[in-house]
Structure formats: structure tokens, C-alpha cells
Design an enzyme around this catalytic site. Sequence first.
Site, mmCIF file in Angstrom:
data_model
loop_
_atom_site.group_PDB
_atom_site.id
_atom_site.type_symbol
_atom_site.label_atom_id
_atom_site.label_comp_id
_atom_site.label_asym_id
_atom_site.label_seq_id
_atom_site.Cartn_x
_atom_site.Cartn_y
_atom_site.Cartn_z
ATOM 1 N N TYR A 66 -7.077 -38.771 12.197
ATOM 2 C CA TYR A 66 -7.111 -38.062 10.922
ATOM 3 C C TYR A 66 -5.722 -37.525 10.582
ATOM 4 O O TYR A 66 -4.939 -37.191 11.475
ATOM 5 C CB TYR A 66 -8.060 -36.855 10.981
ATOM 6 C CG TYR A 66 -9.497 -37.185 11.250
ATOM 7 C CD1 TYR A 66 -10.398 -37.413 10.209
ATOM 8 C CD2 TYR A 66 -9.986 -37.253 12.561
ATOM 9 C CE1 TYR A 66 -11.729 -37.702 10.458
ATOM 10 C CE2 TYR A 66 -11.320 -37.549 12.818
ATOM 11 C CZ TYR A 66 -12.185 -37.775 11.767
ATOM 12 O OH TYR A 66 -13.496 -38.064 12.019
ATOM 13 N N ASP A 85 -17.149 -35.357 5.910
ATOM 14 C CA ASP A 85 -17.523 -34.261 5.021
ATOM 15 C C ASP A 85 -17.247 -34.640 3.564
ATOM 16 O O ASP A 85 -16.344 -35.431 3.291
ATOM 17 C CB ASP A 85 -16.722 -33.002 5.365
ATOM 18 C CG ASP A 85 -17.168 -32.350 6.662
ATOM 19 O OD1 ASP A 85 -18.329 -32.558 7.057
ATOM 20 O OD2 ASP A 85 -16.355 -31.626 7.265
ATOM 21 N N ARG A 105 -12.403 -29.258 11.023
ATOM 22 C CA ARG A 105 -12.462 -27.914 10.440
ATOM 23 C C ARG A 105 -12.457 -26.848 11.533
ATOM 24 O O ARG A 105 -11.761 -25.830 11.430
ATOM 25 C CB ARG A 105 -13.714 -27.757 9.582
ATOM 26 C CG ARG A 105 -13.650 -28.451 8.247
ATOM 27 C CD ARG A 105 -14.898 -28.172 7.438
ATOM 28 N NE ARG A 105 -16.063 -28.889 7.930
ATOM 29 C CZ ARG A 105 -17.318 -28.439 7.874
ATOM 30 N NH1 ARG A 105 -17.565 -27.241 7.364
ATOM 31 N NH2 ARG A 105 -18.320 -29.169 8.307
ATOM 32 N N ASP A 121 -13.149 -24.607 5.314
ATOM 33 C CA ASP A 121 -12.457 -25.505 4.388
ATOM 34 C C ASP A 121 -12.580 -24.937 2.975
ATOM 35 O O ASP A 121 -12.877 -23.750 2.794
ATOM 36 C CB ASP A 121 -12.979 -26.941 4.491
ATOM 37 C CG ASP A 121 -14.432 -27.098 4.062
ATOM 38 O OD1 ASP A 121 -15.059 -26.096 3.607
ATOM 39 O OD2 ASP A 121 -14.978 -28.220 4.155
#
Length: 244
Positions: A84, A56, A190, A98
Site C-alpha cells: 500500500y 475500505d 488505519r 480515517d
Amino acid sequence: MDKEEIKREFPEFNFAEGELLLVNKPYRWTSFDVVSKIRNAFKPLKLKVGHAGTLDPLATGLLIICTGKLTKKIDEYQAQEKEYTGTMILGATTPSYDLETEVDAKFDISGITGEDIHAACANFLGAIEQFPPAHSAVKIEGERLYHKARRGETVELRTRSITIDTFEITRIALPEIDFRVVCSKGTYIRSLIHDFGKALNNGAYLSRLRRTRSGDFKSEDAYEVMELVGHIRSKKEKELSTQL
């Protein structure tokens, strides 16, 4: 010799035959922005350039770029396990899950303990079903979801099967919570964070995300975009001469 000096010692790439390049995607760049910048650095050489796994715009970290004949292996690299690290904000939600959109709801977090937060992670380990965010690059009827979301259109989302191997909390400083996730291809962090908030009968959204690993490739071995572009331009004449 320090790490920064080591990173600037580029190997003798053969871009036309195919190279796998590890790039650190900057904040607010799209994955296509990175591909485009590298592809333009090759001009007038016409080489295939692609990435193996979208990040993203608000995420940073490891983006695998393939050139030349190696673009045929993009699906193989894209299928590898991902890692991550990031930060969530507990006690609020946003439509995009987000920072792309403004907070649309707030929740009381005064009764939530560290024990509650650590325990909630167990709900997401293993094979699970996940809805993609409405603000995502998933295509519905040939159009990206985020285009529909920005027009205010409501779309019926379908779940996808993913696997979460690791979901651990690394820091709690409410409303901020730091985490580390190891997951399969296709996982939306997310959505994971949004669902995590729900698991606490609360709300949560993602405020920071970095991809630290894809398969055996790590972000600490990645080049900065403009560092790589400068190297490509300096070697371009050599590539041109070998194709004459």
C-alpha cells in the site's frame, strides 16, 4: 502504442470457466459495489463473482475479482502479501482512524522531527499484534463492527497477529506524511497509522490509501470498473451462445 491503448486490448476471457480480473477500485465505492457492478454486467448469465481482499470505501487501488470456477481460489489469492501507499495526517485523531469521521482530538506536532518520524517505523516491523478499528467490517457476534460503532456501542476488541515487512516514509510535509507499507493479509493500515501516532506520543489518522500490489499482481495492470463492464457486456452474447 501507449499504456492506455494497451489496457483496452482485452484477452478472450472465459468467464464461466473462471477468470482472475484486476480492477482499480474507485474512491468511495465498497468492494461489494465493484463485485455487484461486474455481476450485473453478466445478466442474464448466472456466474459466481467474488473479490479476494476487501478495500475500505475511502481506499483505492487493486481489487482482485474472481469469476466462475476460479472463485474457489479466492482464499488463496486473499492470503497473499499486500503493498500500500498512502498519506497520514499527524497531530490529530478520528474515531474511524480515517476521513470517515470528524477529528475528535488534536495534538501539538511542533517538537516532532523527521528523524523521530523515520525512527518510529521500526516499532512496527516484523510480527506484531494489532487491534482492528472499531469502524471496520470485522464481525462480533455476527454483526459488523461499524454497525455497532455507528450506534455508539462500545465493543471489546481482540488483537490479531499480522506481519509488517516494510514500513517506510516517502515524504514529510507536516502535518502530511506519505508512506509505503508491505504487509500480511488482515492488516488494517488505519490501525497501523493510529498506532504510529501513539508511538510518537501524538495522534495520526489516514487521509489517503491505495493498494498497489497483491502477491505478484500490480495496480498498474488493473482495468477501470466501467471499462471492464463495457467489455463484459460486449462479449455477453458470445458467452450466451456457448451455453445453449
